[in-house]
Scaffold this active site. Structure first.
Site: not given
Lengths: 404, 404
Positions: B14, B16-17, B19, B172, B263
């Protein structure tokens, strides 16, 4: 005399914004429960002269001459000085005489600034019912190099009565406006106070009672007479809970008192971290570590009595921590200090009109107490706050405390 | 062959930001620990063509023609599309082939959106080392009417490996910028993986391993070969912790996974309450009650394995709760919905560009699961969120849930 003949008379000692707010909510409750409580609630007011502003709705009734605050409260049903704009129930009775205000009251609610305790207790000692019971809304503990004393316990021992504690994620002005929140009341009911009203044999010593260290209390409690309703969690729940004020009853005065005091050190640390430019995630890490140190402190110094779940689960634990570190004074002013590049002590001098930040003195006292016992190693965050206040530790070094 | 001859190769699946951020931090760590880890970190990238903007510092190197994202990452050491402006260590190696990226890696880090799991696991099954171990950065659980499955466990069972979970109060972009925060890694180390490298007899079944319900796991784990360094808490701590990223290692995958999923329901509730005009004190009450329901859920459905202190004490518990309810999506958009007088589902449609709010689906699934078991009574807040999503419960009725 048959049990239930009398009802509990309630006095709120103190009339600042928090004291007046508590007087309002308990007076609403006493009206709803005439079988348990006397309707009128006494509120002791430190008398002063107040001039009503021309644009006040009370100007017509009061006029432009200075009037006694008690008189304004009892006439207009508003504490025009300390809680303006909030209508009080007419059964809140302001009383300028502290001795008269506490007379015949079986429930005393203590709600004034920490620094006045000794003086106020001296004034009422000998004037209260011997079987009175107390609730302290004054948060916290008194720490010297040799001792950590719960404020509610100090009150109880000074007056020779039992006193519990109320603490939570509470902001007086919001509660006064009936904006919903919740609180925790810690009350370790003296066993004799729950005696059934069916004529069961009285327990004349009021029950053996243990102090916050698990020892038999030095106080010889006077038993609650049989002609009063019982007085325990159920009755205090009735007295304090409102649709806008949710109450949770516990027995752990240690957890509630330590949470209410030590979170101020953590709030100072959170202000430092946020003032430095870190974000909510970093602040959350500090709150979490702070809570772990509060629990460690409770375990180390109150091992016989602490119920850790109070701190994990109750409004007086995590709830108060969150609000204190995101929306309250200690946090706000320590953040301001770092942003301006000055000390918190400097901010306290220049921004607080002579008021003090509780977190600064608690940090000093707790650090000194820990050093006097050689117990520093488990409290790196508490000690770091003290070090930053001294200029010996840098805010940017806080993350290093968290490394293995 | 002597133990220690090989080192652990790491692949991040992965990019993305989040990952890419995790690839950055583990690549920094592999360089510092050449005795444990292979330096190069593979990062699987779903290939796409990206055009570099004229004002980018990489424009000179890349030019104005669209280029493959892997090529840009490997040339410029920056994920120009998903984490622009962040320099990656040169030992992050972008790889467009998922089978090639996972080849020979003993540590697999799963970090991509929830909805791609089944497809991605299908692609790598049979291409990974039989003794690989995983860490899921995909938070949460999958809930049907009949089952609550931890995502990390689903990954492990699908691939026939052991997989732990990373979760915490993490954003992130902040971590990518090396702004300090902390996290929790739950890893219930397969006993055989800690075999000493001094030639002690190998435990060839990799050790009996229990699943999240305390039963002997259906997975027959392939033991970690003797020529690798041991792989447990110490090594994962080395791999993930950075000066700006504090790691706490626990064994409780249940607490970490449930905290990370449930949550989101609480964050939706907090948005409702704050959108309605209540303050931080009210929101804190909802967070506290939400945490109590998460713990009750863990106790009821994972009684053999839950370690409650994970939720009380860890970043993946209270820490993540606080950040999710004050600074993240589920909270932000449910608050917006109440402020605008529309449903959250409407906000999801109009404001989220096709993305989904995890809290909505989790609320739906958990409520349905609870109803299917007749277990609603202990979860008033969870059910109220579902009721509000359905238009059957009013936000202003939330405080009533808290009364005795």
């Amino acid at each position: 005399m048959a049990r239930g003949h009398r009802t509990h008379k309630v006095t709120v000692i103190g009339s600042g914004n928090w004291g007046t707010t508590v007087a309002k909510l308990v007076a609403e409750s006493t009206r709803e429960h005439p079988d348990v409580f006397e309707e009128d609630v006494q509120m002791w007011v430190y008398e002063e002269n107040v001039t009503i502003a021309k644009d006040s709705p009370h100007y017509a009734a009061v006029g432009d001459q200075p009037q006694k605050l008690t008189s304004i409260i009892n006439t207009c049903h508003e504490n025009a000085k300390y809680l303006p704009g909030i209508k009080l129930p007419s059964n809140v009775v302001a009383n300028p005489s502290i001795q008269d205000a506490v007379k015949d009251s079986s429930i005393l609610i203590f709600n004034f600034p920490h620094e006045f305790i000794a003086n106020i207790l001296k004034q009422i000692k000998g004037h209260i019912l011997p079987y009175a019971r107390g609730i302290s809304c004054i948060k916290g503990v008194t720490v010297t190099d040799h001792n950590v004393e719960l404020i509610c316990e100090y009150i109880g021992e000074t007056l020779g009565i039992y006193c519990g504690a109320l603490s939570g994620a509470n902001i007086a002005s919001e509660i006064a406006n009936e904006e919903w929140c919740e609180t925790t009341i810690a009350y370790n009911t003296p066993p004799g106070d729950l005696r059934a009203s069916n004529g069961a044999a009285p327990n004349d010593n009021g029950g053996e009672h243990k102090d916050s260290h698990g020892q038999i209390s030095k106080i010889k409690l006077t038993p609650l007479p049989q002609n009063y309703p019982p007085l325990g969690h159920e009755e205090f729940y009735k007295l304090f809970s409102r649709p806008y004020f949710t109450v949770s009853m516990v027995s752990d005065v240690v957890g509630v008192s330590l949470g209410g005091a030590l979170k101020n050190i953590v709030a100072i640390a959170c202000g430092f971290v946020e003032g430095h430019g870190w974000n909510m995630t970093a602040k959350t890490a500090v709150m979490r570590r702070g809570m772990l140190e509060i629990i460690a402190f409770a375990r180390e110094f109150f091992p016989e009595t602490i119920e850790e779940k109070t701190l994990w689960e109750e409004s007086a634990g995590w709830g108060d921590m969150i609000v204190s570190c995101t929306a309250a004074r200690n946090w706000r002013y320590s953040k301001m200090a770092v942003e301006r590049g000055v000390t918190v002590q400097e901010i306290e001098r220049t921004e607080l009109n002579g008021q003090k930040l509780q977190g600064i003195s608690t940090s000093r006292e707790v650090s000194s107490f820990l050093r006097a016992r050689g117990a520093e190693q488990n409290y790196p965050l508490f000690l770091a706050v003290d070090g930053i206040l001294d200029g010996k530790v840098k805010v940017e070094d806080i993350p290093k405390l968290f490394r293995k």
